[in-house]
Design a protein around this motif. Structure first.
Motif, PDB file in Angstrom:
ATOM      1  N   MET A 180       6.785  18.207  18.555  1.00  0.00           N
ATOM      2  CA  MET A 180       7.457  18.023  17.275  1.00  0.00           C
ATOM      3  C   MET A 180       6.652  18.673  16.167  1.00  0.00           C
ATOM      4  SD  MET A 180       8.413  14.430  15.364  1.00  0.00           S
ATOM      5  CE  MET A 180       9.094  14.427  13.699  1.00  0.00           C
ATOM      6  N   ALA A 181       7.315  19.470  15.318  1.00  0.00           N
ATOM      7  CA  ALA A 181       6.638  20.143  14.217  1.00  0.00           C
ATOM      8  C   ALA A 181       6.190  19.113  13.181  1.00  0.00           C
ATOM      9  CB  ALA A 181       7.574  21.159  13.572  1.00  0.00           C
ATOM     10  N   LYS A 182       5.126  19.466  12.453  1.00  0.00           N
ATOM     11  CA  LYS A 182       4.636  18.568  11.410  1.00  0.00           C
ATOM     12  C   LYS A 182       5.727  18.344  10.377  1.00  0.00           C
ATOM     13  CE  LYS A 182       0.928  17.939   8.043  1.00  0.00           C
ATOM     14  NZ  LYS A 182      -0.308  18.512   7.450  1.00  0.00           N
ATOM     15  N   PRO A 183       6.066  17.073  10.089  1.00  0.00           N
ATOM     16  CA  PRO A 183       7.161  16.809   9.148  1.00  0.00           C
ATOM     17  C   PRO A 183       6.787  17.182   7.719  1.00  0.00           C
ATOM     18  CG  PRO A 183       6.080  14.769   9.767  1.00  0.00           C
ATOM     19  CD  PRO A 183       5.500  15.832  10.638  1.00  0.00           C
ATOM     20  N   THR A 184       7.788  17.552   6.960  1.00  0.00           N
ATOM     21  CA  THR A 184       7.604  17.863   5.542  1.00  0.00           C
ATOM     22  C   THR A 184       7.862  16.608   4.718  1.00  0.00           C
ATOM     23  OG1 THR A 184       8.363  20.137   5.892  1.00  0.00           O
ATOM     24  CG2 THR A 184       8.377  19.306   3.627  1.00  0.00           C
ATOM     25  N   PRO A 185       6.929  16.217   3.844  1.00  0.00           N
ATOM     26  CA  PRO A 185       7.142  15.009   3.030  1.00  0.00           C
ATOM     27  C   PRO A 185       8.397  15.123   2.171  1.00  0.00           C
ATOM     28  CG  PRO A 185       4.864  15.770   2.882  1.00  0.00           C
ATOM     29  CD  PRO A 185       5.634  16.854   3.569  1.00  0.00           C
ATOM     30  N   LEU A 186       9.064  14.011   1.959  1.00  0.00           N
ATOM     31  CA  LEU A 186      10.240  13.964   1.091  1.00  0.00           C
ATOM     32  C   LEU A 186       9.802  13.654  -0.328  1.00  0.00           C
ATOM     33  CD1 LEU A 186      12.948  12.036   3.163  1.00  0.00           C
ATOM     34  CD2 LEU A 186      13.004  14.428   2.453  1.00  0.00           C
ATOM     35  N   SER A 187      10.100  14.542  -1.241  1.00  0.00           N
ATOM     36  CA  SER A 187       9.712  14.346  -2.632  1.00  0.00           C
ATOM     37  C   SER A 187      10.426  13.138  -3.231  1.00  0.00           C
ATOM     38  CB  SER A 187      10.064  15.604  -3.442  1.00  0.00           C
ATOM     39  OG  SER A 187       9.773  15.425  -4.802  1.00  0.00           O
ATOM     40  N   GLY A 188       9.660  12.300  -3.917  1.00  0.00           N
ATOM     41  CA  GLY A 188      10.257  11.161  -4.606  1.00  0.00           C
ATOM     42  C   GLY A 188      10.325   9.894  -3.782  1.00  0.00           C
ATOM     43  N   PHE A 189       9.806   9.937  -2.537  1.00  0.00           N
ATOM     44  CA  PHE A 189       9.785   8.757  -1.681  1.00  0.00           C
ATOM     45  C   PHE A 189       8.334   8.462  -1.298  1.00  0.00           C
ATOM     46  CE2 PHE A 189      13.991  10.533  -1.341  1.00  0.00           C
ATOM     47  CZ  PHE A 189      14.826   9.428  -1.276  1.00  0.00           C
ATOM     48  N   PRO A 190       7.576   7.862  -2.187  1.00  0.00           N
ATOM     49  CA  PRO A 190       6.139   7.684  -1.951  1.00  0.00           C
ATOM     50  C   PRO A 190       5.852   6.712  -0.819  1.00  0.00           C
ATOM     51  CG  PRO A 190       6.825   6.453  -3.892  1.00  0.00           C
ATOM     52  CD  PRO A 190       8.007   7.280  -3.477  1.00  0.00           C
ATOM     53  N   GLU A 191       4.819   7.044  -0.043  1.00  0.00           N
ATOM     54  CA  GLU A 191       4.308   6.155   1.000  1.00  0.00           C
ATOM     55  C   GLU A 191       2.817   5.964   0.765  1.00  0.00           C
ATOM     56  OE1 GLU A 191       7.177   6.891   4.825  1.00  0.00           O
ATOM     57  OE2 GLU A 191       5.585   8.350   4.496  1.00  0.00           O
ATOM     58  N   LEU A 192       2.350   4.755   0.969  1.00  0.00           N
ATOM     59  CA  LEU A 192       0.970   4.417   0.677  1.00  0.00           C
ATOM     60  C   LEU A 192       0.149   4.299   1.953  1.00  0.00           C
ATOM     61  CD1 LEU A 192       1.533   1.648  -2.039  1.00  0.00           C
ATOM     62  CD2 LEU A 192       1.174   4.096  -2.381  1.00  0.00           C
ATOM     63  N   LEU A 193      -1.104   4.731   1.875  1.00  0.00           N
ATOM     64  CA  LEU A 193      -2.046   4.517   2.966  1.00  0.00           C
ATOM     65  C   LEU A 193      -2.444   3.042   2.994  1.00  0.00           C
ATOM     66  CD1 LEU A 193      -4.236   7.702   2.460  1.00  0.00           C
ATOM     67  CD2 LEU A 193      -2.583   7.295   4.294  1.00  0.00           C
ATOM     68  N   PRO A 194      -3.018   2.563   4.114  1.00  0.00           N
ATOM     69  CA  PRO A 194      -3.297   1.124   4.227  1.00  0.00           C
ATOM     70  C   PRO A 194      -4.085   0.530   3.072  1.00  0.00           C
ATOM     71  CG  PRO A 194      -3.510   2.156   6.365  1.00  0.00           C
ATOM     72  CD  PRO A 194      -3.283   3.269   5.386  1.00  0.00           C
ATOM     73  N   ALA A 195      -5.155   1.194   2.612  1.00  0.00           N
ATOM     74  CA  ALA A 195      -5.938   0.639   1.501  1.00  0.00           C
ATOM     75  C   ALA A 195      -5.113   0.585   0.222  1.00  0.00           C
ATOM     76  CB  ALA A 195      -7.209   1.472   1.286  1.00  0.00           C
ATOM     77  N   GLN A 196      -4.268   1.601   0.022  1.00  0.00           N
ATOM     78  CA  GLN A 196      -3.410   1.625  -1.156  1.00  0.00           C
ATOM     79  C   GLN A 196      -2.325   0.547  -1.069  1.00  0.00           C
ATOM     80  OE1 GLN A 196      -2.051   5.644  -0.763  1.00  0.00           O
ATOM     81  NE2 GLN A 196      -3.848   6.533  -1.743  1.00  0.00           N
ATOM     82  N   ARG A 197      -1.793   0.369   0.120  1.00  0.00           N
ATOM     83  CA  ARG A 197      -0.781  -0.664   0.327  1.00  0.00           C
ATOM     84  C   ARG A 197      -1.372  -2.047   0.073  1.00  0.00           C
ATOM     85  NH1 ARG A 197       3.929  -3.233  -0.059  1.00  0.00           N
ATOM     86  NH2 ARG A 197       4.436  -4.463   1.780  1.00  0.00           N
ATOM     87  N   TYR A 198      -2.646  -2.235   0.421  1.00  0.00           N
ATOM     88  CA  TYR A 198      -3.283  -3.526   0.148  1.00  0.00           C
ATOM     89  C   TYR A 198      -3.314  -3.795  -1.352  1.00  0.00           C
ATOM     90  CZ  TYR A 198      -6.565  -7.348  -0.072  1.00  0.00           C
ATOM     91  OH  TYR A 198      -7.132  -8.566  -0.346  1.00  0.00           O
ATOM     92  N   VAL A 199      -3.618  -2.768  -2.137  1.00  0.00           N
ATOM     93  CA  VAL A 199      -3.610  -2.934  -3.599  1.00  0.00           C
ATOM     94  C   VAL A 199      -2.230  -3.390  -4.066  1.00  0.00           C
ATOM     95  CG1 VAL A 199      -3.851  -1.748  -5.814  1.00  0.00           C
ATOM     96  CG2 VAL A 199      -5.434  -1.225  -3.955  1.00  0.00           C
ATOM     97  N   GLU A 200      -1.190  -2.735  -3.562  1.00  0.00           N
ATOM     98  CA  GLU A 200       0.171  -3.107  -3.945  1.00  0.00           C
ATOM     99  C   GLU A 200       0.461  -4.553  -3.560  1.00  0.00           C
ATOM    100  OE1 GLU A 200       4.417  -0.902  -3.713  1.00  0.00           O
ATOM    101  OE2 GLU A 200       3.587  -1.452  -1.759  1.00  0.00           O
TER     102      GLU A 200
END
Length: 461
Positions: free
Chosen positions: A1-21
């Motif tokens: 599977m090719a590396k996916p292209t991020p969708l603009s305007g749909f933010p996803e957080l890394l685990p440490a960032q998600r913990y802050v949220e």
């Protein structure tokens, strides 16, 4: 599977960032519940005729349909006429109408949920984002003191988010005004009818356009005189952290009954909020604030984040005397909405906010060899029974590699079971290693869960 292209305007957080949220959400929910607000969650979709009541939202609504929906008309009209909600107010109004007979009024609700809006993504603006709303809704009447209460609750919540010993977000400035004040002032100037709404709409552009440009628009589009335009702009320059704005408005020489009512309400609100204000969560009467939506009828709120003024308002709302109506009963309300994603995604993407570890684990239980993994699992079970988050090492590698694995994950302690059945635990930050019993050992309170850290000029709190 090719590396996916991020969708603009749909933010996803890394685990440490998600913990802050998660910590921000928990702080907000706790504060709202302390004030008796009940939590609800509404469905993600609403009928299009409800979503499109405001014409200026038609280009922002995401329509929902099945990929294989029949085009011959066999799909139900309801399935062909739904869209994702673009805010939490429209679904809340529908919720109140549908459940009015089961609710006790005034009804106090908070709602923290995803919404979707099809606009051009940019910093602070997304197509999918989370909002946190509080509202108080009455049946037919809603006393003004609820406006004060909503302001106090949000100011308290913002103060907790900004406190250095809590989340440590940048400071906030909660700006307040009153539509009665500005409408009464314009009426007292001799502006009438639709002209008042037009003047209000144009003055609300002052945060985007220079005053001289707004003056030109007032003369050309609102049809007011030069004196009326100058006094409207003079009103909009008035700001105060106390009720001193009242006399400054009086000094402009305009009088009207609605103006008096608005001045009294705004002064009451500012005085009531003053005891909760801190240097990091401030209240300010700002008479340039009008809010663009035409259903606001009294108090209006906007909020700016210190050092991030380019984001615009990150927390807005106000009083609306007709949130919903079934033709017999009207439900007035007052509410305020905090744009969680607008606030947090910007901070974490700029590296100003994160957590000190990306996993909840306090302890990594080392594995001497695969034959002893059951013993490691037993130790982990004993620790978890005492609410200490932990995990067992994924492989029986050399202890040095297991310690480095803990370091990469941000886990502060590594637990070693000795050959004689006793245990030792090592704080890999200090190198200190001591004897420990999984039935009694307790880490320091600050290590029990990840800590939110703010980054300021290379230093963390």
């Amino acid at each position: 599977m090719a590396k996916p292209t991020p969708l603009s305007g749909f933010p996803e957080l890394l685990p440490a960032q998600r913990y802050v949220e998660q910590q921000v959400i928990a702080t907000l929910a706790h504060t709202f519940e302390l004030h008796g607000f009940a939590n609800i969650e509404t469905r993600a979709v609403e009928p299009l005729d409800q979503l499109l009541r405001k014409g200026d939202t038609s280009k922002e609504v995401y329509v929902l349909r099945r990929l294989q929906a029949a085009e011959d008309g066999s799909a139900s009209d309801r399935d062909k006429g739904i869209g994702l909600h673009f805010d939490l107010t429209v679904p809340f109004a529908r919720f109140v109408l549908e459940n009015a007979g089961k609710l006790e009024f005034p009804f106090r609700r908070y709602q923290i949920q995803k919404v979707w809006r099809g606009e051009r993504p940019q910093e602070g603006r997304f197509r999918e984002f989370t909002q946190a709303d509080i509202d108080i809704v009455g049946r037919d009447t809603l006393p003004f003191h609820h406006d004060v209460e909503v302001a106090r609750v949000m100011l308290e919540a913002l103060g907790k988010l900004a406190h250095p010993d809590s989340i440590g977000l940048p400071g906030f400035r909660l700006q307040v005004n009153n539509r009665k004040l500005i409408q009464g002032f314009y009426a007292g100037l001799g502006v009438s009818g639709d002209g008042i709404d037009e003047v209000m709409r144009l003055v609300d552009k002052l945060d985007k356009l220079p005053a001289d440009k707004v003056r030109e628009l007032l003369l050309a589009e609102a049809g007011v005189s030069e004196e009326q335009a100058d006094k409207a702009l003079a009103l909009a320059t008035i700001k105060a952290v106390d009720d001193s704005f009242v006399q400054r408005v009086r000094d402009l020489g305009v009088s009207h009954e609605l103006l008096d009512e608005g001045l009294d309400e705004l002064a009451t609100l500012v005085r009531a909020c003053a005891p909760l204000a801190t240097d990091r969560a401030r209240i300010e009467a700002d008479l340039s604030i009008a809010r663009g939506l035409d259903y606001y009828t009294g108090t209006v709120f906007e909020t700016r984040l210190d050092g991030y003024e380019s984001l615009g308002s990150i927390c807005s709302g106000g009083r609306y005397d007709a949130l919903a109506s079934d033709g017999r009963t009207t439900y007035p309300g007052v509410g305020i909405s905090l744009g969680l994603s607008r606030l947090l995604v910007t901070l974490v993407q700029r590296g100003a906010l994160t957590a000190d570890r990306s996993v909840p684990s306090v302890v990594l239980v080392a594995v001497t060899d695969e034959e002893s993994r059951a013993d490691a699992d037993e130790i982990a079970t004993a620790l978890r029974a005492r609410a200490i988050s932990c995990e067992v090492a994924p492989t029986a590698a050399k202890f040095g590699k297991q310690i480095r694995h803990a370091e990469r994950r941000g886990i502060p302690y590594v637990w070693f079971r000795q050959a004689d059945g006793t245990s030792e635990v090592k704080d890999i930050r200090s190198g200190n290693q001591v004897a420990a019993d999984p039935a009694t050992w307790q880490p320091p309170t600050e290590d029990l869960r990840p800590q939110v850290i703010t980054i300021d000029e290379g230093e963390s709190k």
